[in-house]
Design a protein around this motif. Structure first.
Motif, PDB file in Angstrom:
ATOM      1  N   LEU A  88      37.977 -16.214 -20.259  1.00 18.61           N
ATOM      2  CA  LEU A  88      37.843 -16.490 -21.667  1.00 18.61           C
ATOM      3  C   LEU A  88      36.379 -16.225 -22.382  1.00 18.61           C
ATOM      4  CD1 LEU A  88      38.698 -18.389 -23.954  1.00 18.61           C
ATOM      5  CD2 LEU A  88      37.687 -20.225 -22.796  1.00 18.61           C
ATOM      6  N   LEU A  89      35.266 -16.735 -21.545  1.00 14.22           N
ATOM      7  CA  LEU A  89      33.838 -16.308 -21.735  1.00 14.22           C
ATOM      8  C   LEU A  89      33.834 -14.618 -21.951  1.00 14.22           C
ATOM      9  CD1 LEU A  89      31.351 -18.260 -19.737  1.00 14.22           C
ATOM     10  CD2 LEU A  89      31.705 -18.317 -22.010  1.00 14.22           C
ATOM     11  N   ALA A  90      34.329 -14.010 -21.117  1.00 16.00           N
ATOM     12  CA  ALA A  90      34.067 -12.521 -21.169  1.00 16.00           C
ATOM     13  C   ALA A  90      34.981 -12.088 -22.413  1.00 16.00           C
ATOM     14  CB  ALA A  90      34.948 -11.930 -19.902  1.00 16.00           C
ATOM     15  N   VAL A  91      35.983 -12.639 -22.849  1.00 10.82           N
ATOM     16  CA  VAL A  91      36.359 -12.033 -24.088  1.00 10.82           C
ATOM     17  C   VAL A  91      35.487 -12.590 -25.517  1.00 10.82           C
ATOM     18  CG1 VAL A  91      38.281 -12.197 -25.721  1.00 10.82           C
ATOM     19  CG2 VAL A  91      38.736 -11.983 -23.421  1.00 10.82           C
ATOM     20  N   VAL A  92      35.145 -13.816 -25.412  1.00 10.17           N
ATOM     21  CA  VAL A  92      34.352 -14.323 -26.428  1.00 10.17           C
ATOM     22  C   VAL A  92      32.987 -13.574 -26.807  1.00 10.17           C
ATOM     23  CG1 VAL A  92      33.416 -16.535 -27.306  1.00 10.17           C
ATOM     24  CG2 VAL A  92      35.706 -16.354 -26.490  1.00 10.17           C
ATOM     25  N   THR A  93      32.448 -13.625 -25.605  1.00  8.62           N
ATOM     26  CA  THR A  93      31.101 -13.061 -25.584  1.00  8.62           C
ATOM     27  C   THR A  93      31.154 -11.438 -25.668  1.00  8.62           C
ATOM     28  OG1 THR A  93      30.921 -12.913 -23.305  1.00  8.62           O
ATOM     29  CG2 THR A  93      29.875 -15.030 -24.448  1.00  8.62           C
ATOM     30  N   ALA A  94      32.186 -11.067 -25.441  1.00  9.92           N
ATOM     31  CA  ALA A  94      32.248  -9.423 -25.821  1.00  9.92           C
ATOM     32  C   ALA A  94      32.463  -9.361 -27.192  1.00  9.92           C
ATOM     33  CB  ALA A  94      33.705  -8.758 -25.258  1.00  9.92           C
ATOM     34  N   VAL A  95      33.169 -10.347 -27.987  1.00 13.58           N
ATOM     35  CA  VAL A  95      33.307 -10.167 -29.333  1.00 13.58           C
ATOM     36  C   VAL A  95      31.878 -10.646 -29.990  1.00 13.58           C
ATOM     37  CG1 VAL A  95      34.301 -11.354 -31.380  1.00 13.58           C
ATOM     38  CG2 VAL A  95      35.776 -10.722 -29.139  1.00 13.58           C
ATOM     39  N   THR A  96      31.170 -11.703 -29.598  1.00  9.41           N
ATOM     40  CA  THR A  96      29.909 -12.078 -30.257  1.00  9.41           C
ATOM     41  C   THR A  96      29.344 -11.149 -29.969  1.00  9.41           C
ATOM     42  OG1 THR A  96      29.361 -13.286 -28.145  1.00  9.41           O
ATOM     43  CG2 THR A  96      30.251 -14.417 -30.083  1.00  9.41           C
ATOM     44  N   LYS A  97      28.899  -9.971 -29.033  1.00 10.92           N
ATOM     45  CA  LYS A  97      28.002  -9.237 -28.975  1.00 10.92           C
ATOM     46  C   LYS A  97      28.222  -8.103 -29.669  1.00 10.92           C
ATOM     47  CE  LYS A  97      24.817 -10.126 -25.969  1.00 10.92           C
ATOM     48  NZ  LYS A  97      23.471 -10.129 -25.898  1.00 10.92           N
TER      49      LYS A  97
ATOM     50  N   VAL B 251      29.772 -12.161 -14.573  1.00 15.15           N
ATOM     51  CA  VAL B 251      28.986 -10.895 -14.486  1.00 15.15           C
ATOM     52  C   VAL B 251      29.858  -9.499 -13.843  1.00 15.15           C
ATOM     53  CG1 VAL B 251      27.101  -9.725 -13.306  1.00 15.15           C
ATOM     54  CG2 VAL B 251      26.867 -12.046 -14.316  1.00 15.15           C
ATOM     55  N   LEU B 252      30.826  -9.873 -12.867  1.00 17.79           N
ATOM     56  CA  LEU B 252      31.843  -9.043 -12.432  1.00 17.79           C
ATOM     57  C   LEU B 252      32.327  -8.399 -13.346  1.00 17.79           C
ATOM     58  CD1 LEU B 252      33.110 -10.496  -9.024  1.00 17.79           C
ATOM     59  CD2 LEU B 252      31.429  -8.510  -9.192  1.00 17.79           C
ATOM     60  N   ILE B 253      32.904  -9.286 -14.258  1.00 19.97           N
ATOM     61  CA  ILE B 253      33.755  -8.570 -15.466  1.00 19.97           C
ATOM     62  C   ILE B 253      32.838  -8.036 -16.308  1.00 19.97           C
ATOM     63  CG2 ILE B 253      35.338  -9.318 -17.608  1.00 19.97           C
ATOM     64  CD1 ILE B 253      36.051 -11.835 -15.716  1.00 19.97           C
ATOM     65  N   MET B 254      31.976  -8.470 -16.844  1.00 18.82           N
ATOM     66  CA  MET B 254      31.090  -8.042 -17.922  1.00 18.82           C
ATOM     67  C   MET B 254      30.557  -6.617 -17.567  1.00 18.82           C
ATOM     68  SD  MET B 254      31.941  -9.939 -20.264  1.00 18.82           S
ATOM     69  CE  MET B 254      31.017  -9.894 -21.733  1.00 18.82           C
ATOM     70  N   ALA B 255      29.749  -6.464 -16.360  1.00 22.51           N
ATOM     71  CA  ALA B 255      29.360  -5.214 -15.779  1.00 22.51           C
ATOM     72  C   ALA B 255      30.230  -4.046 -15.759  1.00 22.51           C
ATOM     73  CB  ALA B 255      28.494  -5.549 -14.498  1.00 22.51           C
ATOM     74  N   VAL B 256      31.426  -4.487 -15.518  1.00 24.00           N
ATOM     75  CA  VAL B 256      32.508  -3.301 -15.449  1.00 24.00           C
ATOM     76  C   VAL B 256      33.186  -2.933 -16.993  1.00 24.00           C
ATOM     77  CG1 VAL B 256      34.777  -2.529 -14.615  1.00 24.00           C
ATOM     78  CG2 VAL B 256      33.235  -4.078 -13.236  1.00 24.00           C
ATOM     79  N   LEU B 257      33.209  -4.158 -17.518  1.00 20.50           N
ATOM     80  CA  LEU B 257      33.791  -4.000 -18.811  1.00 20.50           C
ATOM     81  C   LEU B 257      32.799  -3.317 -20.089  1.00 20.50           C
ATOM     82  CD1 LEU B 257      36.261  -4.845 -20.888  1.00 20.50           C
ATOM     83  CD2 LEU B 257      34.838  -6.829 -21.348  1.00 20.50           C
ATOM     84  N   GLY B 258      31.494  -3.832 -20.003  1.00 14.45           N
ATOM     85  CA  GLY B 258      30.373  -3.210 -20.688  1.00 14.45           C
ATOM     86  C   GLY B 258      30.265  -1.683 -20.971  1.00 14.45           C
ATOM     87  N   PRO B 259      30.168  -0.873 -19.712  1.00 15.20           N
ATOM     88  CA  PRO B 259      29.972   0.261 -19.794  1.00 15.20           C
ATOM     89  C   PRO B 259      31.477   1.087 -20.553  1.00 15.20           C
ATOM     90  CG  PRO B 259      29.219  -0.129 -17.906  1.00 15.20           C
ATOM     91  CD  PRO B 259      29.560  -1.496 -18.456  1.00 15.20           C
TER      92      PRO B 259
ATOM     93  N   ALA C  23      33.924  -0.304 -22.380  1.00 18.44           N
ATOM     94  CA  ALA C  23      33.733  -0.470 -23.732  1.00 18.44           C
ATOM     95  C   ALA C  23      33.000   0.510 -24.689  1.00 18.44           C
ATOM     96  CB  ALA C  23      33.307  -1.990 -24.107  1.00 18.44           C
ATOM     97  N   ALA C  24      31.732   0.615 -23.940  1.00 19.53           N
ATOM     98  CA  ALA C  24      30.860   1.531 -24.763  1.00 19.53           C
ATOM     99  C   ALA C  24      31.560   2.926 -24.705  1.00 19.53           C
ATOM    100  CB  ALA C  24      29.454   1.490 -24.199  1.00 19.53           C
TER     101      ALA C  24
END
Lengths: 397, 160
Positions: A296-305, A362-370, A372-373
């Motif tokens: 949930l946090l991953a989805v929300v904070t991906a959107v906020t970024k 962090v496991l999710i975001m470190a993979v999702l971030g690059p 998504a970019a």
């Protein structure tokens, strides 16, 4: 077997596996941080193999890893860049802080972790990983893009915000009273201002003091000074990491460049141990219960970024595709989220599940971030293509 | 020309400008001295279609090429009225016998009646160089003369 031999064997095995993981990460061009964390989970308490012997060493080595992470971050910036970055991006920086701090803090409150837990989780979701973002920008050849200065100045703002946030957090975790907390914040703000002004005016003196033609002398000088400053800062309750960051800013020019080249391998080693140590202290069994919250946090904070980057890039006069790129570039969270969670967990002042949530997040975001970019460009193109086809007038024949 | 200079914290500096044709073109200078040539995409001036890392030699060679082209065009334009006068560029190769020598040593004017009107070096123009101007490898000489004279001058600069 004597304990030293056992520890050496365990440590060797861990570092060897880290090497393998780093190679794997390089092969699929992703950040090694999530793999290190998983490595730590596997080796740690409740994992497949329990390596108790290395915990003592890895604790101190992890501390050094944090100091080196922040020192090298400081070395990358000059005081002048920080000032121009701050002037150019403070509005975007504030939007970024508000939008991305709130989700983490809210989830912590919902889970009943109290104000302290909220401040910790807010920090975890707030700060993007400058390491991952910088790598994404260079890997995708976006350094010359128009949205890139916007992204970089938001990162600058975040890093400076850390210099204020970490001392506050350190003081609160230590259970300092309100008045004491204000005092630490006062001290750290004063120190930051003095260091920035000094770095701007007399940075070359600091650089000269540590510089040496002999790389051995140079390494020992910088390393010694960094630990000294970090220790003193820690004694003043200002957070060791911030001390190292400030030292990095004060060192400038070629000296800074040489120092970062010299310290990079050391940082890679100690930071890897830091991530593993964090994973070691997290029980893998505690992750599944918080996985839903992490997602949930991953989805929300991906959107906020994305909103943050979009808004900031739009203000800089960048068109829609560039706004999307700026937004998705900022999604990655990594080293600093773990630094914050690590500080909180070591102090023992927060709930144990916090480490699990931070790890999963962090496991999710470190993979999702690059990812998504990387896939922003094709996605935007496809969307716009469909949109313009719909809008195009029907052929008259 | 209005060149935008933008700091890239942690990386270096970007200097670029918009061409008349709507493309953004410029260089990113990294902290460690590396240079990257950047050219924007045709459909989105915010994106880079190409970012090409250049070594120091390559950057100055490109600078010379672009800079000298204009001078040569100008000179050709000016000499259009005078039949038989040609403008040409000579590259000083690393193996040239006059490398690191004063230009007067080659005695090009005396031997071929060709005038060296400019030296392009690292993107800068040295106008009307005197006989004591030192030639370096990578220099681009802009010469004006007759067709035969220029052929002879080229041979001198190459073989001595």
């Amino acid at each position: 077997m004597n304990p030293v031999a056992l520890t050496l064997i365990e440590l060797g095995a861990v570092i060897f596996v880290l090497g393998f993981l780093a190679r794997l990460a390089g092969r699929i061009s992703m950040s090694p941080i999530p793999l290190y964390l998983i490595g730590g989970l596997v080796f740690g308490a409740g994992g497949i193999v329990d390596l108790g012997g290395v915990r003592e060493f890895s604790h101190l080595a992890g501390e050094i890893g944090v100091i080196l992470l922040l020192l090298l971050l400081g070395l990358e910036y000059t005081a002048k860049e920080l000032f121009t970055g701050l002037r150019r991006s403070w509005q975007a920086g504030v939007v970024d802080a508000v939008l991305n701090f709130i989700p983490g803090a809210a989830v912590a409150l919902l889970l009943g972790w109290g104000a302290l837990g909220a401040i910790v989780m807010g920090g975890v979701t707030y700060i993007s990983s400058s390491g991952i973002v910088a790598k994404v920008i260079t890997d995708l050849g976006r350094l010359g893009n128009r949205e890139t200065p916007t992204i970089l100045s938001i990162l600058v703002f975040e890093d400076l915000a850390m210099a204020i946030y970490l001392p506050i957090l350190t003081a609160m975790l230590a259970g300092v009273s309100w008045f004491g907390g204000l005092q630490t914040v006062g001290i750290s703000l004063a120190v930051i201002t003095v260091v920035l002004v000094m770095a701007l005016r007399y940075g070359h003196h600091v650089s000269k003091a540590v510089h040496s033609e002999n790389s051995e002398v140079f390494l020992l000088n910088v390393m010694g000074l960094a630990l000294l400053v970090a220790g003193l800062a820690s004694a003043m309750q200002v957070s060791a990491a911030v001390g190292a960051f400030m030292l990095g800013i004060a060192i400038s020019g070629t000296t800074a460049h040489l120092a970062s080249r010299l310290l990079e391998p050391l940082r890679d080693l100690f930071a890897a141990i830091f991530f593993v140590a964090f994973g070691l202290n997290t029980d893998p069994a505690s992750i599944p219960p918080v996985l839903g919250w992490a997602l949930l946090l991953a989805v929300v904070t991906a959107v906020t970024k994305i909103v943050t980057g979009w808004w900031a890039a739009a203000r800089a006069g960048v068109a829609v595709p560039g706004r999307a790129r700026a937004g998705t570039s900022l999604i990655a969270r990594g080293e600093f989220s773990i630094v914050i969670a690590g500080l909180a967990v070591t102090s023992g002042a927060v709930a144990g599940e916090l480490a699990a949530l931070a790890t999963a997040y962090v496991l999710i975001m470190a993979v999702l971030g690059p990812l998504a970019a990387r896939f922003t460009e094709p996605a935007v193109k496809a969307l716009r293509g469909r949109y313009s086809r719909q809008k195009a007038p029907a052929p008259v024949a | 020309m209005n060149v935008d200079e933008t700091e890239l914290p942690g990386f270096g500096v970007r200097k670029d400008f918009m061409t008349k044709s709507g493309r953004r073109i410029g260089v990113v200078t990294h902290r460690d001295g590396e240079t990257e040539l950047i050219i924007s995409a045709w459909d989105d001036p915010d994106t880079c279609q190409a970012s090409i890392p250049l070594t120091g030699d390559e950057a100055s060679a490109l600078g010379n090429l672009l800079g000298s082209q204009r001078i040569v065009m100008q000179l050709t334009e000016e000499h259009k009225e005078v039949p038989g006068i040609v403008t040409r560029q000579f590259n000083i190769l690393p193996e040239s016998p006059y490398r690191d020598q004063p230009m007067g040593r080659a005695a090009i004017r005396t031997r071929t009646s060709v005038s060296i009107v400019a030296i392009m070096r690292e993107g800068e123009v040295i106008p009307s160089p005197g006989p004591d101007a030192i030639l370096h490898a990578g220099d681009l000489l802009v010469a004006v003369g007759t067709q035969e004279g220029l052929d002879a001058a080229a041979k001198i600069l190459r073989n001595g």
